[in-house]
Design an enzyme around this catalytic site. Structure first.
Site, PDB file in Angstrom:
ATOM      1  N   GLU A 237       0.876  -1.180   0.124  1.00  0.00           N
ATOM      2  CA  GLU A 237      -0.013  -0.031  -0.058  1.00  0.00           C
ATOM      3  C   GLU A 237       0.746   1.355  -0.058  1.00  0.00           C
ATOM      4  O   GLU A 237       0.629   2.279  -0.761  1.00  0.00           O
ATOM      5  CB  GLU A 237      -0.864   0.014   1.149  1.00  0.00           C
ATOM      6  CG  GLU A 237      -1.785   1.273   1.340  1.00  0.00           C
ATOM      7  CD  GLU A 237      -2.874   1.138   2.565  1.00  0.00           C
ATOM      8  OE1 GLU A 237      -3.903   1.363   2.125  1.00  0.00           O
ATOM      9  OE2 GLU A 237      -2.379   0.609   3.578  1.00  0.00           O
ATOM     10  N   GLY A 377     -13.540 -15.914   6.485  1.00  0.00           N
ATOM     11  CA  GLY A 377     -13.493 -16.515   7.687  1.00  0.00           C
ATOM     12  C   GLY A 377     -12.146 -17.373   7.792  1.00  0.00           C
ATOM     13  O   GLY A 377     -11.817 -17.811   9.284  1.00  0.00           O
TER      14      GLY A 377
END
Length: 443
Positions: A237, A377
């Site tokens: 990023e 999950g």
């Protein structure tokens, strides 16, 4: 005109392997962990081996009778040559002792064929001048990574004596961390709960955008590096120069713009801080949207040159999975599992930053929960520890605790969960430990 060479294969080795399994029912145990039907060059040999594996998985001995019955059930018995063809395989092999030797030949030739196929695809990329060179290089690398990923390279049983020896070495490596079982973060309250970032663990640090994930990861990286440990950072990023600016600002204890102005003026204190930062054993890769296999490959290469004690991935949702066609859930699952495998393979903790879903914003209680982990999950399942950053001032302007940050250890596979309270200095983007008096006043 020259005739191109035929692809590598060994039909004799294929027949010997199949015959050995038919001759000795336990022989399949030796090869089932690494040999697959796709490794066989001859289609009928692949079908026979698949039938053998099916019998084995049903806990039936893969002998002449059971294998023929399975092929008949799949309507493939006649396609492989009937009972007589299977009987010939068993009759050709006098002993099953050398089955692994022959099976490794099959595996080796299959890898050779796969490499030839990958080389052809990579050659095609070389001729495709319509695509940007970066795309072609990434696609070429992906062909090799996918080929490597298909080959399951594992370690068999290890003697307890070796395990104990390696465990003792790990303890010695972290001896300067006191009672911790792994690397400290520099925040005593958090370290008491987490017991440090341990070798082979995937530790997930999660928060909503703008809360301070990268800032905290950099604080941890700096602390670990100052104690003589090497850190590898995959920053997908933020540009590496921006990370360097932040580290210099931390060293000076100033806001980043102020530190930058001092450097431009040639201020000696700032120059000295820059020199100290340059000596930190931190290595940064700022390639955007890296494939998880590329992350593992680059980590292996750097680890082969020098020992890396902590890997940081910023952040998990920006990494790409093995297939471009995967949806977000499958992609993040692949990344999460890949980072877990990296931690275990290199025996190094991996600190992976993660975004949280918008569900946090929609609740009256904004403290994150495990169900808020964005995308899959599997992050919760794969991680050994999950830490959340919560800053009440971002949701409550009238907060009683301005500048305070709560680090919630929401999952700890090998220990307790709990909460550590830190102070966040917005100007320098640093998290700092609180004194015992400050902690008491907060609580």
């Amino acid at each position: 005109m020259s005739i191109p060479p035929s692809p590598p294969f060994d039909l004799a080795a294929e027949r010997a392997t199949l015959g050995a399994i038919l001759l000795e029912r336990d022989a399949i145990v030796v090869v089932a962990s690494f040999l697959t039907p796709a490794h066989f060059y001859l289609e009928r040999h692949a079908q026979i081996f698949q039938a053998m594996l099916t019998c084995y998985q049903r806990r039936e001995p893969p002998d002449l009778t059971t294998v023929a019955a399975e092929l008949r059930r799949q309507e493939q018995l006649e396609l492989v040559g009937g009972m007589s063809a299977i009987g010939e395989l068993a009759a050709e092999v006098p002993t099953a002792v050398h089955i692994e030797y022959y099976a490794r030949i099959i595996e080796r030739t299959a890898v050779g064929r796969a490499l030839i196929e990958a080389a052809g695809q990579i050659a095609g990329l070389g001729y495709d001048d319509s695509r940007p060179i970066e795309d072609r290089l990434d696609a070429a690398a992906q062909h090799i990574y996918q080929l490597a990923a298909k080959r399951q390279i594992g370690q068999d049983f290890v003697a307890l004596s070796q395990i104990v020896s390696e465990y003792f070495d790990t303890i010695q490596d972290t001896a300067d961390e006191g009672d911790l079982l792994g690397l400290g973060t520099g925040y005593p309250d958090l370290d008491i709960i987490s017991q440090g970032m341990k070798p082979g663990e995937l530790v997930v640090l999660a928060a909503r955008p703008g809360v301070g994930k990268t800032a905290m990861a950099l604080c941890i990286a700096r602390y670990v590096a100052l104690r003589g440990h090497r850190v590898g950072i995959f920053s997908m990023e933020m540009d590496r120069e921006l990370l360097a600016q932040r580290l210099v600002a931390m060293e000076l204890g100033l806001a980043t713009p102020h530190a930058l102005r001092l450097l431009r003026r040639g201020d000696q204190t700032a120059i000295n801080a820059l020199a100290r930062v340059s000596e930190l054993p931190i290595h940064i890769d700022h390639t955007p949207s890296l494939n998880v296999m590329a992350i593992r490959d680059r980590a292996r290469r750097l680890s082969s040159e020098r020992r890396i004690d902590l890997w940081i991935v910023d952040y998990l949702q920006l990494a790409q999975g093995p297939s471009e066609r995967d949806d977000e859930v499958r992609r993040i699952t692949a990344v999460s599992q890949g980072l877990t495998s990296l931690a275990r393979e290199l025996r190094t903790p991996v600190l992976a930053l993660s975004q949280l879903s918008r569900a946090v914003e929609g609740r009256a209680e904004h403290i994150p929960m495990l169900s808020d982990l964005r995308g899959s999950g599997s992050i919760e399942q794969d991680a050994s520890q999950v830490w959340f950053i919560y800053r009440d001032e971002l949701y409550n302007r009238q907060t009683e605790y301005p500048g305070m940050a709560e680090i919630h250890v929401a999952k700890h596979r090998n220990g307790e969960t709990g909460m550590a309270t830190l102070r966040f200095d917005r100007a320098t983007t640093q998290f700092r430990s609180l004194s015992s008096r400050q902690i008491s006043s907060v609580r």
